[in-house]
Scaffold this motif. Sequence first.
Motif, mmCIF file in Angstrom:
data_model
loop_
_atom_site.group_PDB
_atom_site.id
_atom_site.type_symbol
_atom_site.label_atom_id
_atom_site.label_comp_id
_atom_site.label_asym_id
_atom_site.label_seq_id
_atom_site.Cartn_x
_atom_site.Cartn_y
_atom_site.Cartn_z
ATOM 1 N N ARG A 99 0.850 -1.196 0.000
ATOM 2 C CA ARG A 99 0.000 0.000 0.000
ATOM 3 C C ARG A 99 0.882 1.241 0.000
ATOM 4 O O ARG A 99 2.032 1.206 0.429
ATOM 5 N N ALA A 133 -8.373 0.230 4.846
ATOM 6 C CA ALA A 133 -7.413 -0.713 4.282
ATOM 7 C C ALA A 133 -7.826 -2.157 4.516
ATOM 8 O O ALA A 133 -7.354 -3.067 3.820
ATOM 9 N N ARG A 143 -3.600 0.764 -3.512
ATOM 10 C CA ARG A 143 -3.019 -0.572 -3.580
ATOM 11 C C ARG A 143 -1.855 -0.576 -4.565
ATOM 12 O O ARG A 143 -1.946 -0.001 -5.646
#
Length: 310
Positions: A109, A185, A214
């Motif tokens: 991430r 997330a 992402r």
Amino acid sequence: MPPDAREQLIAQLQAAIGTRYVLHRHEELMLYEYDASTLDLAAPEIVVVPASTAEVVRVVDIAAAAGWPVVARGAGTGLSGGSVPAAGGVVVSLARLNQVLKIDPVARRAVVQPGVVNVDLSAAAAPYQLHFAPDPSSQRSSTVGGNAAENAGGPHCLKYGITTNHILGATVVLADGSVAELGNAAPDMPGYDLLGAFVGSEGTLGIATELTVRLTPDPEAVRTFLAIYDDPPDAPGRGLDAAADTVSAIIAAGIVPAALEMLEGLGVRLVEEYIHAGYPTDARAVLLIEIDGMHEELAAQAERIAAICQ
């Protein structure tokens, strides 16, 4: 808008974010009256260039109190008119919010500001063998925030999805100046998918000032194919049909290419004139096929694609 009211608003905005970052002269505003399509033109009355979520909040508060419309703008590479201020008002340029705030290679991430350019994010992630998969044709100049606003796609969206598949969270300034945190997330977050509604809303639901995205692992190997199709003398148009049939056959074979695009004759000639890629300008159609993954699986896929294209 009466001149006095405009001057008063300019003074308030200058006090909030600095004189240098409030544009109001005619020659400055001209640069913000169109996007890459240039089909619709509309000049803003003021352009502001804030550098933080707090400054965006102050700008929106001031504009809302005065009853002025607000339009967010990224790099201006869109083709839909989403950043064109049709009703005038205040354009909020996010060009100064251009930092990659965090990269988490383990979780794959990144946290970025909306003014980060696509390829710059991928470059920042490259040392970890990661990249940001959405790749619109303007990715060397388009920004992550603009991608989110337009839900941009690109050649690799067939396998990897469009922007909404790669945005995990967003800090958003709403029309009343309040700040909302959308998404999470964690996978399968309960409740309404407000983030999904926000991505692709062209800035009509709020202004993103921070995005969690992402990152995708770099493939081990990549193979690219160019399939060329001509019309038989007795069957005009059959070459284009054959190219389309090949697309269906590749998918039916269980192969999901990283990219799969078709150009018809005129498109082939125009692209070749522009970039000189070596495309056959007399072809009825061409297929650009890219597969990626592990070496072992690509060998089998390449053989199958070659057989289908014959």
